[in-house]
Design a protein around this motif. Structure first.
Motif, PDB file in Angstrom:
ATOM      1  N   LYS A   2       0.880  -1.162   0.000  1.00  0.00           N
ATOM      2  CA  LYS A   2       0.000   0.000   0.000  1.00  0.00           C
ATOM      3  C   LYS A   2       0.920   1.215   0.000  1.00  0.00           C
ATOM      4  N   ILE A   3       0.801   2.043  -1.021  1.00  0.00           N
ATOM      5  CA  ILE A   3       1.802   3.075  -1.262  1.00  0.00           C
ATOM      6  C   ILE A   3       1.300   4.447  -0.835  1.00  0.00           C
ATOM      7  N   PHE A   4       2.186   5.189  -0.156  1.00  0.00           N
ATOM      8  CA  PHE A   4       1.918   6.567   0.241  1.00  0.00           C
ATOM      9  C   PHE A   4       2.981   7.466  -0.392  1.00  0.00           C
ATOM     10  N   TRP A   5       2.648   8.742  -0.517  1.00  0.00           N
ATOM     11  CA  TRP A   5       3.533   9.681  -1.195  1.00  0.00           C
ATOM     12  C   TRP A   5       3.751  10.905  -0.316  1.00  0.00           C
ATOM     13  N   ILE A   6       4.993  11.382  -0.290  1.00  0.00           N
ATOM     14  CA  ILE A   6       5.333  12.590   0.459  1.00  0.00           C
ATOM     15  C   ILE A   6       5.982  13.572  -0.510  1.00  0.00           C
ATOM     16  N   THR A   7       5.509  14.805  -0.505  1.00  0.00           N
ATOM     17  CA  THR A   7       6.034  15.803  -1.428  1.00  0.00           C
ATOM     18  C   THR A   7       6.035  17.166  -0.752  1.00  0.00           C
ATOM     19  N   GLN A   8       6.676  18.138  -1.393  1.00  0.00           N
ATOM     20  CA  GLN A   8       6.630  19.520  -0.907  1.00  0.00           C
ATOM     21  C   GLN A   8       6.145  20.449  -2.021  1.00  0.00           C
ATOM     22  N   SER A   9       5.346  19.886  -2.927  1.00  0.00           N
ATOM     23  CA  SER A   9       4.859  20.652  -4.070  1.00  0.00           C
ATOM     24  C   SER A   9       3.379  20.366  -4.293  1.00  0.00           C
ATOM     25  N   ARG A  10       2.573  21.414  -4.363  1.00  0.00           N
ATOM     26  CA  ARG A  10       1.147  21.263  -4.640  1.00  0.00           C
ATOM     27  C   ARG A  10       0.928  20.670  -6.030  1.00  0.00           C
ATOM     28  N   ASP A  12       2.743  18.420  -7.499  1.00  0.00           N
ATOM     29  CA  ASP A  12       2.918  16.966  -7.395  1.00  0.00           C
ATOM     30  C   ASP A  12       1.647  16.305  -6.879  1.00  0.00           C
ATOM     31  N   VAL A  13       1.000  16.954  -5.916  1.00  0.00           N
ATOM     32  CA  VAL A  13      -0.246  16.416  -5.371  1.00  0.00           C
ATOM     33  C   VAL A  13      -1.300  16.326  -6.474  1.00  0.00           C
ATOM     34  N   GLU A  14      -1.461  17.404  -7.249  1.00  0.00           N
ATOM     35  CA  GLU A  14      -2.460  17.418  -8.327  1.00  0.00           C
ATOM     36  C   GLU A  14      -2.148  16.344  -9.371  1.00  0.00           C
ATOM     37  N   TRP A  15      -0.865  16.185  -9.678  1.00  0.00           N
ATOM     38  CA  TRP A  15      -0.448  15.198 -10.676  1.00  0.00           C
ATOM     39  C   TRP A  15      -0.754  13.781 -10.194  1.00  0.00           C
ATOM     40  N   LEU A  16      -0.449  13.493  -8.914  1.00  0.00           N
ATOM     41  CA  LEU A  16      -0.707  12.165  -8.365  1.00  0.00           C
ATOM     42  C   LEU A  16      -2.205  11.873  -8.325  1.00  0.00           C
ATOM     43  N   VAL A  17      -2.999  12.860  -7.966  1.00  0.00           N
ATOM     44  CA  VAL A  17      -4.453  12.664  -7.933  1.00  0.00           C
ATOM     45  C   VAL A  17      -4.975  12.368  -9.341  1.00  0.00           C
ATOM     46  N   GLU A  18      -4.439  13.058 -10.346  1.00  0.00           N
ATOM     47  CA  GLU A  18      -4.827  12.784 -11.728  1.00  0.00           C
ATOM     48  C   GLU A  18      -4.500  11.351 -12.131  1.00  0.00           C
ATOM     49  N   LEU A  19      -3.440  10.795 -11.549  1.00  0.00           N
ATOM     50  CA  LEU A  19      -3.051   9.416 -11.839  1.00  0.00           C
ATOM     51  C   LEU A  19      -3.903   8.402 -11.078  1.00  0.00           C
ATOM     52  N   GLY A  20      -4.788   8.883 -10.217  1.00  0.00           N
ATOM     53  CA  GLY A  20      -5.686   7.982  -9.491  1.00  0.00           C
ATOM     54  C   GLY A  20      -5.290   7.693  -8.071  1.00  0.00           C
ATOM     55  N   VAL A  21      -4.304   8.427  -7.532  1.00  0.00           N
ATOM     56  CA  VAL A  21      -3.880   8.210  -6.148  1.00  0.00           C
ATOM     57  C   VAL A  21      -4.887   8.866  -5.209  1.00  0.00           C
ATOM     58  N   ASP A  22      -5.259   8.164  -4.159  1.00  0.00           N
ATOM     59  CA  ASP A  22      -6.169   8.689  -3.149  1.00  0.00           C
ATOM     60  C   ASP A  22      -5.494   9.867  -2.436  1.00  0.00           C
ATOM     61  N   PRO A  23      -6.141  11.041  -2.396  1.00  0.00           N
ATOM     62  CA  PRO A  23      -5.529  12.193  -1.714  1.00  0.00           C
ATOM     63  C   PRO A  23      -5.147  11.908  -0.265  1.00  0.00           C
ATOM     64  N   LEU A  24      -5.836  10.969   0.395  1.00  0.00           N
ATOM     65  CA  LEU A  24      -5.505  10.620   1.778  1.00  0.00           C
ATOM     66  C   LEU A  24      -4.155   9.917   1.879  1.00  0.00           C
ATOM     67  N   ASN A  25      -3.646   9.427   0.741  1.00  0.00           N
ATOM     68  CA  ASN A  25      -2.357   8.737   0.730  1.00  0.00           C
ATOM     69  C   ASN A  25      -1.210   9.668   0.348  1.00  0.00           C
ATOM     70  N   ILE A  26      -1.482  10.976   0.279  1.00  0.00           N
ATOM     71  CA  ILE A  26      -0.475  11.956  -0.134  1.00  0.00           C
ATOM     72  C   ILE A  26      -0.288  12.980   0.971  1.00  0.00           C
TER      73      ILE A  26
END
Length: 445
Positions: A2-10, A12-26
């Motif tokens: 189960k994969i989670f993501w850590i970033t310091q860029s908004r 990156d968050v938008e890009w990951l969500v577009e790829l189907g990542v659950d925002p709760l995992n970012i």
């Protein structure tokens, strides 16, 4: 996983969500206006981040190429913030395994917090010799690859073949070949302009975020400055020719770059380091200093001329073959560079200034204190040549045994399906290994 993501860029968050990542995992770690901390909490969280072990807060700030430009109060407030949000995220999500780099304060903080919480954190790293392989280090320092399996006769055979190939012909790293094919600034101008437009568009999501990314104007200024520096450096008359006197060799590191600014942080001022090397070198030898061939334009002409003013130093063209210079040198010195490994393969002594995974190879000497240079350099210059090929072969074989075929970064182009499969397989194996599962020892190359 189960994969989670850590970033310091908004963005990156938008890009990951577009790829189907659950925002709760970012986790977006960039501190917004609502993140305000009293002084006592900042002090408490910074002490918790340090946990009594290096790198300490001041060093983490100095290592980060953007955070170091902030005021001390701003930088400390940021580190206190990421200590809080990272700890909360890692604990609340039950994260057991982290893979990151060591280029930013965020990444360094992740490693420190994982160490405190007992979470395995790793860095994937290219194995420069032999090329086309990568392995994993635990924590942020590249002191020892995670051990995967025992050395076999096949590994010994492959190591011998690699060393014989290195000795038979001049060696240029794949990364350098790629960089030099892209050194024509005019040829790259169109591609660079497209990249700049793309980053500028992405930056609209991160207005006000000058920690997680460079601004469009900063990128433009950096590009212009680098190209102007390159024009002046190429003007001629700057570099010395290779002479006939004996010499010791120092290949410069690119900067900023984590291999020296993080791993070799205490010798990251290369002008000061080369000056101390010159003061410790007998008059029988010159000191050849060669700028990194991939860093043309990274230093100004005026900056490079300051190296020429150090007594005994000759500034060699960055286009001179580095392996040939190692072959001709009596001694090679490098903070963390693989030129020390090249020197060993040629049966020559070298000095490194940080605790590296190849520091146990024959002929490599780790200088823990710069005060020791005045004794160490003359002693190594006086030593007779000694062939320790058997020990060298055994070490290279262990690198092969504890690494994977393939690559983990995209600078050479998009991944093929096979390369993606190899990368997924490698992460699965390393995760199982660090969890203590026995089946990971059954892997084949």
């Amino acid at each position: 996983f189960k994969i989670f993501w850590i970033t310091q860029s908004r963005h990156d968050v938008e890009w990951l969500v577009e790829l189907g990542v659950d925002p709760l995992n970012i986790l977006d770690t960039f501190p917004r206006q609502e993140h305000v901390y009293p002084d006592w909490e900042i002090e408490e969280r910074l002490s918790r981040l340090e946990n009594g072990k290096p790198p300490f807060v001041n060093e983490i700030i100095a290592m980060d190429r953007r955070l170091c430009l902030k005021s001390d109060a701003e930088a400390r407030r940021y580190l206190a913030h990421i200590e809080k949000v990272l700890t909360d995220f890692l604990v609340s999500r039950g994260i057991q395994f982290v893979s990151t780099g060591r280029d930013t304060a965020l990444q360094l903080a992740v490693h420190k917090i994982c160490e405190r919480l007992g979470i395995s954190s790793v860095i994937a790293t290219e194995v420069r010799m032999p090329e086309g392989r990568f392995g994993f280090f635990q924590g942020y320092m590249p002191t020892k690859f995670v051990e995967l399996r025992p050395v076999t006769p096949q590994h010994i055979h492959d190591a011998e073949a690699m060393i014989d190939d290195f000795l038979d012909k001049p060696w240029v790293p794949i990364s350098s070949v790629f960089q030099r094919s892209n050194q024509s600034f005019l040829r790259r101008l169109h591609k660079d302009f497209i990249l700049w437009c793309r980053y500028s568009w992405q930056g609209l999501s991160d207005v006000g975020n000058d920690i997680g990314r460079y601004s469009s104007l900063q990128l433009l200024h950096m590009a212009i400055r680098r190209r102007w520096n390159a024009v002046l450096v190429k003007r001629g008359g700057l570099f010395d020719s290779v002479g006939k006197r004996p010499y010791i060799y120092y290949p410069m590191h690119m900067q900023p770059e984590s291999t020296i600014d993080v791993v070799g942080s205490f010798v990251s001022n290369q002008h000061n380091l080369i000056s101390l090397i010159a003061k410790s070198t007998p008059c029988t030898h010159d000191i050849y200093v060669k700028p990194h061939p991939d860093d043309l334009g990274g230093r100004s002409r005026a900056d490079l001329q300051t190296f020429k003013r150090i007594p005994g130093v000759r500034l060699i063209s960055p286009y001179q073959n580095g392996t040939s210079l190692v072959r001709g040198a009596s001694l090679t010195l490098t903070p963390t560079g693989t030129s020390a490994m090249e020197s060993t393969l040629l049966g020559k002594p070298s000095i490194i200034f940080a605790d590296m995974y190849f520091g146990n190879m024959p002929h490599i000497n780790y200088c823990r204190s710069l005060a020791d240079l005045s004794e160490l350099i003359p002693r190594l210059l006086a030593l007779p040549m000694e062939n320790k090929k058997e020990d060298t072969v055994r070490f290279i074989a262990s690198l092969i045994a504890n690494s994977f075929e393939g690559r983990f970064i995209e600078y050479l182009g998009p991944f093929t399906e096979k390369e993606s499969e190899l990368l997924i397989h490698a992460y699965s194996i390393i995760y199982d290994k660090l969890r203590g599962r026995d089946e990971c020892t059954k892997l084949v190359n």
